[in-house]
Design an enzyme around this catalytic site. Sequence first.
Site, mmCIF file in Angstrom:
data_model
loop_
_atom_site.group_PDB
_atom_site.id
_atom_site.type_symbol
_atom_site.label_atom_id
_atom_site.label_comp_id
_atom_site.label_asym_id
_atom_site.label_seq_id
_atom_site.Cartn_x
_atom_site.Cartn_y
_atom_site.Cartn_z
ATOM 1 C CG ASP A 14 112.387 58.156 24.086
ATOM 2 O OD1 ASP A 14 112.839 57.321 24.884
ATOM 3 O OD2 ASP A 14 111.368 57.964 23.397
ATOM 4 N NE ARG A 94 106.284 64.760 14.477
ATOM 5 C CZ ARG A 94 106.050 64.890 15.761
ATOM 6 N NH1 ARG A 94 106.030 66.104 16.300
ATOM 7 N NH2 ARG A 94 105.837 63.853 16.526
ATOM 8 C CG ASP A 123 106.436 61.748 13.474
ATOM 9 O OD1 ASP A 123 105.672 62.200 12.606
ATOM 10 O OD2 ASP A 123 106.122 61.675 14.675
ATOM 11 C CB SER A 175 103.141 55.576 21.096
ATOM 12 O OG SER A 175 103.889 56.595 20.460
#
Length: 472
Positions: A14, A94, A123, A175
Amino acid sequence: MPEKIVLAYSGGLDTTVAVKWLTEMRGFEVIALTVDLGSQPNLPAIRERALTAGASRAYVLDARQPFVERFCWPALQAGALYQGQYPLATALGRPLIAQLLVEVAAREGAGWVAHGSTGKGNDQVRFDIAVGALAPHLKVLAPLRDGMSMTREQEIDYARAHGLPLEVKPESPYSVDENLWGRSIEAGVLEDALLKPPEDAFLWTSPVDAAPASSQLLELTFEQGIPTGLSTSSSPSGGDHGPSPSASAGDHGPPPFPARGGGQGGGISLVEALNLLGGRHGVGRIDMIEDRFVGIKSREVYEAPAAVILHAAHRAVEELALDAEAAHFKAAVAQEYARLVYQGKWFTSHRRNLDAYVASTQRFVTGQVRVKLHKGSAQVVGRSSPYSLYQPRLATYSAGDQFDHQAAVGFIKLAGLPVRTQAQVQGTAVTEPLLKDDGHVVEVGPGGLEGGLAEPVLAATLPGVVDPDLGR
């Protein structure tokens, strides 16, 4: 001159395609930022991949130590577990990445930052809010959400057409995100909440059936709520003997860890060791239905051996050191702290205010905890603290009891005064009768059941004799 954008670059499909797409389709000069929180095995290769994909510069940073010390430890001290289970591994990583995005953007003179989140998960919220708190002038872009719009097959075709350096592997059915504090697994067959997660979803933890038959005994040391030491020993029979500080790594696991400040990376090594030890014994699997901040429920599966063990051990020291009022209120603070972290509100004054309270509660959270790992469980089997409020001379029922039993009489009288007053003024409590005329009566002597509560139904029953049909 093209505008600069700093992209959080993972090295995967990605973000590699995103580098080229941002350069080709949006006209940006892309600066790639890769942050290792414990899941990047080959940082030089990732850096080269980013540059070959079109990034003008590539930052590759090992942020494991600040991640543990500045994010994981405060969350541990707070007792932050989202919905009482999730130790917030991804959610804690994050804000660190967002802070580095902002710092690199300032160094490079970039007006934009970008991340690889989709438009459905948590996220995107965490990155966008964190950047807005630190640098509200920066513009935030998420290519997968904001225009790239490619399927996996289209991304592969795009990468091949542009000669991007990509090792295309079979697509994972899940995922996955991981760092030192935990591994999250979602999607695929896990979306059926009725099904047991298949074993191929797990990487860090053994299934309980395959875990060692003998238990492992750990002793963890805490100083003001922070884990500073670990020693291990085998406990084949599940006994309560303490760990040996000189246990060899070959026989029983890793050697003892230095006290805080005793060596660079001590926290990293301790977390890594607990992940290995806990995972070997099947500790740390979490399967939950999670309330996402974006408004949906999702089935989430986690592996977090170190976090699960440390939260259990930390609670055990707090049980000794915190007074009842503090322990009661801190439970509410833990929930609020977890909510803030989960929702991406790390860089807020509210979180800093909670940190100040938590730090005060941790002044005396110092001591040792023994934890037994066995077949998927991490059980606290012993604890001690120089600041323990648990005093055996007050708690014991044996000789040496120093508790003033007669003081309880006055205490109970005062504690019950509001209840008695209400009963006298407003009437006694309303209840459903428990004693009924059903033929099962116990006579306790002449005139039993006096006061008109009930009439005996077995007049011939001798005093003290129980109706033989009682309980049928």
